[in-house]
Design a protein around this motif. Structure first.
Motif, PDB file in Angstrom:
ATOM      1  N   LEU A 226       0.824  -1.200   0.000  1.00  0.00           N
ATOM      2  CA  LEU A 226       0.000   0.000   0.000  1.00  0.00           C
ATOM      3  C   LEU A 226       0.865   1.259   0.000  1.00  0.00           C
ATOM      4  CD1 LEU A 226      -2.820   1.347   0.255  1.00  0.00           C
ATOM      5  CD2 LEU A 226      -2.571   1.150   2.739  1.00  0.00           C
ATOM      6  N   ARG A 227       2.001   1.214   0.695  1.00  0.00           N
ATOM      7  CA  ARG A 227       2.841   2.416   0.786  1.00  0.00           C
ATOM      8  C   ARG A 227       3.502   2.752  -0.544  1.00  0.00           C
ATOM      9  NH1 ARG A 227       7.211  -0.415   4.844  1.00  0.00           N
ATOM     10  NH2 ARG A 227       7.834  -2.139   3.477  1.00  0.00           N
ATOM     11  N   ASP A 228       3.458   1.831  -1.506  1.00  0.00           N
ATOM     12  CA  ASP A 228       4.059   2.089  -2.809  1.00  0.00           C
ATOM     13  C   ASP A 228       3.105   2.816  -3.757  1.00  0.00           C
ATOM     14  OD1 ASP A 228       6.318   0.713  -1.943  1.00  0.00           O
ATOM     15  OD2 ASP A 228       5.576  -1.217  -2.690  1.00  0.00           O
ATOM     16  N   VAL A 229       1.857   2.955  -3.352  1.00  0.00           N
ATOM     17  CA  VAL A 229       0.872   3.628  -4.221  1.00  0.00           C
ATOM     18  C   VAL A 229       1.127   5.135  -4.179  1.00  0.00           C
ATOM     19  CG1 VAL A 229      -1.572   4.083  -4.623  1.00  0.00           C
ATOM     20  CG2 VAL A 229      -0.827   1.826  -3.809  1.00  0.00           C
ATOM     21  N   PRO A 230       1.354   5.776  -5.323  1.00  0.00           N
ATOM     22  CA  PRO A 230       1.613   7.231  -5.322  1.00  0.00           C
ATOM     23  C   PRO A 230       0.314   8.006  -5.164  1.00  0.00           C
ATOM     24  CG  PRO A 230       1.656   6.384  -7.561  1.00  0.00           C
ATOM     25  CD  PRO A 230       1.467   5.189  -6.671  1.00  0.00           C
ATOM     26  N   GLY A 231       0.406   9.137  -4.516  1.00  0.00           N
ATOM     27  CA  GLY A 231      -0.754  10.012  -4.389  1.00  0.00           C
ATOM     28  C   GLY A 231      -1.599   9.666  -3.179  1.00  0.00           C
ATOM     29  N   HIS A 232      -1.905  10.700  -2.390  1.00  0.00           N
ATOM     30  CA  HIS A 232      -2.671  10.465  -1.173  1.00  0.00           C
ATOM     31  C   HIS A 232      -4.072   9.942  -1.478  1.00  0.00           C
ATOM     32  CE1 HIS A 232      -3.854  11.068   3.005  1.00  0.00           C
ATOM     33  NE2 HIS A 232      -4.920  11.723   2.583  1.00  0.00           N
ATOM     34  N   GLY A 233      -4.742  10.522  -2.480  1.00  0.00           N
ATOM     35  CA  GLY A 233      -6.091  10.096  -2.806  1.00  0.00           C
ATOM     36  C   GLY A 233      -6.141   8.674  -3.308  1.00  0.00           C
ATOM     37  N   ASP A 234      -5.227   8.310  -4.195  1.00  0.00           N
ATOM     38  CA  ASP A 234      -5.190   6.935  -4.718  1.00  0.00           C
ATOM     39  C   ASP A 234      -4.871   5.936  -3.613  1.00  0.00           C
ATOM     40  OD1 ASP A 234      -5.780   7.832  -7.240  1.00  0.00           O
ATOM     41  OD2 ASP A 234      -3.671   7.949  -7.879  1.00  0.00           O
ATOM     42  N   ARG A 235      -4.012   6.350  -2.684  1.00  0.00           N
ATOM     43  CA  ARG A 235      -3.662   5.453  -1.588  1.00  0.00           C
ATOM     44  C   ARG A 235      -4.879   5.178  -0.690  1.00  0.00           C
ATOM     45  NH1 ARG A 235       0.104   8.323   0.708  1.00  0.00           N
ATOM     46  NH2 ARG A 235       1.563   7.787  -0.944  1.00  0.00           N
ATOM     47  N   LEU A 236      -5.647   6.223  -0.418  1.00  0.00           N
ATOM     48  CA  LEU A 236      -6.852   6.031   0.392  1.00  0.00           C
ATOM     49  C   LEU A 236      -7.863   5.148  -0.320  1.00  0.00           C
ATOM     50  CD1 LEU A 236      -7.480   9.602   1.865  1.00  0.00           C
ATOM     51  CD2 LEU A 236      -6.575   7.598   3.049  1.00  0.00           C
ATOM     52  N   SER A 237      -7.998   5.325  -1.638  1.00  0.00           N
ATOM     53  CA  SER A 237      -8.932   4.511  -2.410  1.00  0.00           C
ATOM     54  C   SER A 237      -8.552   3.036  -2.373  1.00  0.00           C
ATOM     55  CB  SER A 237      -8.984   5.015  -3.851  1.00  0.00           C
ATOM     56  OG  SER A 237      -9.815   4.202  -4.649  1.00  0.00           O
ATOM     57  N   GLU A 238      -7.270   2.746  -2.545  1.00  0.00           N
ATOM     58  CA  GLU A 238      -6.818   1.357  -2.509  1.00  0.00           C
ATOM     59  C   GLU A 238      -6.925   0.769  -1.103  1.00  0.00           C
ATOM     60  OE1 GLU A 238      -6.168  -0.579  -4.905  1.00  0.00           O
ATOM     61  OE2 GLU A 238      -6.272   0.913  -6.503  1.00  0.00           O
ATOM     62  N   LYS A 239      -6.649   1.589  -0.113  1.00  0.00           N
ATOM     63  CA  LYS A 239      -6.753   1.108   1.264  1.00  0.00           C
ATOM     64  C   LYS A 239      -8.190   0.744   1.604  1.00  0.00           C
ATOM     65  CE  LYS A 239      -5.813   2.484   6.053  1.00  0.00           C
ATOM     66  NZ  LYS A 239      -5.262   3.549   6.931  1.00  0.00           N
ATOM     67  N   ALA A 240      -9.143   1.530   1.117  1.00  0.00           N
ATOM     68  CA  ALA A 240     -10.550   1.266   1.409  1.00  0.00           C
ATOM     69  C   ALA A 240     -10.985  -0.091   0.879  1.00  0.00           C
ATOM     70  CB  ALA A 240     -11.419   2.365   0.806  1.00  0.00           C
ATOM     71  N   LYS A 241     -10.402  -0.538  -0.231  1.00  0.00           N
ATOM     72  CA  LYS A 241     -10.768  -1.841  -0.784  1.00  0.00           C
ATOM     73  C   LYS A 241     -10.002  -2.992  -0.142  1.00  0.00           C
ATOM     74  CE  LYS A 241      -9.782  -0.774  -5.038  1.00  0.00           C
ATOM     75  NZ  LYS A 241      -9.606  -0.972  -6.494  1.00  0.00           N
ATOM     76  N   ALA A 242      -8.785  -2.713   0.331  1.00  0.00           N
ATOM     77  CA  ALA A 242      -7.904  -3.799   0.763  1.00  0.00           C
ATOM     78  C   ALA A 242      -7.870  -4.013   2.266  1.00  0.00           C
ATOM     79  CB  ALA A 242      -6.478  -3.527   0.262  1.00  0.00           C
ATOM     80  N   VAL A 243      -8.497  -3.150   3.049  1.00  0.00           N
ATOM     81  CA  VAL A 243      -8.403  -3.255   4.500  1.00  0.00           C
ATOM     82  C   VAL A 243      -9.004  -4.581   4.975  1.00  0.00           C
ATOM     83  CG1 VAL A 243     -10.585  -2.005   4.847  1.00  0.00           C
ATOM     84  CG2 VAL A 243      -8.839  -2.007   6.629  1.00  0.00           C
TER      85      VAL A 243
END
Length: 352
Positions: A226-243
């Motif tokens: 998750l920490r490799d995803v660039p951009g704060h918004g994209d990181r939050l979007s990916e985190k929301a699906k993967a948590v």
């Protein structure tokens, strides 16, 4: 000889029951409505004008609150700077609060100080159709006249402005939830989880050894990449699906293991999506004795011992399970991505 009824309040006349008074009516007559007490604004034009200005200020406050929201929304960009993020959240929250509060307080103050406050009793009339239309229109006209909205343009115009602007923050927030064209079940079908991706604690990013988990423990985890995803918004979007929610049970407590899922757990350690399949709230409450997971929004309850099947509440399907194992160093890793879309079931309706 004692007289019959001596000492009995019912026969001594101490108690008068309904219908037994001198007039044959009730013991206590209906006092009716209290006399009307005029307010200061009813008798003093200056007080009425002052109240009108106060209502104007409250409606103006609502408009200013909406403007504050717009300033926070359009002038501050999302970034990694936590100070700017907090500033934006503060402006958005304060703006919406004042936008709603100003209208509410203004309407209440208007009703209490300027609108007619006399009490009246009107019998309910039998419902008719076309014959009552003219009378209904007259009633609406009387209400508008009594409210004073026609006679007080200052209040009327600021109320209209506040009511037009106040819903816009909500429209912008809903519009900004996701601006992509492919939002749907396919975006929820795949997450950052993949074969060999380590499970790490959130927010520290510390990898988790299977040996460190005790029976009955539960924790919130995310994928290491998750920490490799660039951009704060994209990181939050990916985190929301993967948590994911990770917990450890006694292996003998598993009541259901479907064919093909025999290797999805490791020594009693099991993982599932935290996103409720009802409307997407975070499932976070784990009861170790019953192995139940509870969604706090609408009380959907899932059974971890039975592959997270729904045992109570409105959720339509089980929580997606994440297949896990350990790597050569004993750290927990995913065997693959989720095998079904995460999140609310309604995203799958288009496939039926």
């Amino acid at each position: 000889m004692v007289e019959h009824g001596h000492g009995d309040p019912k026969h001594r006349g101490a108690v008068i029951r309904a219908g037994e008074g001198e007039s044959g009516g009730y013991a206590i007559d209906d006092p009716g409505l209290p006399p009307h007490r005029p307010r200061l604004a009813d008798e003093d034009p200056k007080a009425a004008k002052r109240s009108e200005r106060q209502v104007f200020v409250m409606f103006l406050l609502s408009i200013i609150g909406t403007v504050i929201f717009f300033v926070g929304y359009f002038t501050i960009e999302l970034s990694e700077d936590l100070h700017m993020l907090r500033l934006q959240n503060t402006l958005l929250g304060v703006g919406v609060a004042f936008a709603m509060l100003g209208i509410g307080l203004g309407v209440v103050h208007w009703a209490k100080t300027l609108m007619p406050d006399h009490e009246m009793v009107e019998d309910r009339k039998p419902l008719r159709k076309e014959a009552e239309r003219a009378e209904a229109e007259k009633i609406v006209g009387d209400v508008l006249e009594e409210s004073g909205i026609k006679r007080r343009p200052l209040i009327r115009n600021t109320l209209i402005g506040a009511m037009v602007l106040a819903p816009l923050p909500g429209v912008l927030v809903l519009r900004d939830l996701d601006q992509s064209d492919d939002f749907g079940v396919e975006r929820l079908r795949h997450s950052l989880w993949d074969e060999g991706v380590r499970l790490v604690r959130d927010p520290t990013g510390t990898p988790i050894r299977a040996a460190d988990l005790t029976v009955g423990s539960a924790m919130h985890v995310v994928p290491e990449n998750l920490r490799d995803v660039p951009g704060h918004g994209d990181r939050l979007s990916e985190k929301a699906k993967a948590v994911v929610l990770l917990m450890r049970m006694n292996p003998q407590d598993f009541e259901t293991v479907s064919r093909g899922r025999e290797d999805w757990t490791y020594d009693g350690i099991i993982a599932c999506s935290k996103v409720c399949t009802h409307v997407g709230c975070p499932v976070a409450l784990y009861e170790r004795h019953t192995h139940h997971l509870l969604c706090p929004c609408h009380q959907s309850t899932f059974d971890a011992a039975n592959e997270f099947k729904v045992v109570f509440g409105p959720a339509g399907r089980p929580l997606p399970q994440l297949p896990i194992t350990v790597d050569d160093e004993g750290y927990l890793v995913a065997r693959s991505d989720f095998t079904e879309p995460v999140g609310p079931t309604y995203w799958e309706r288009g496939e039926k």
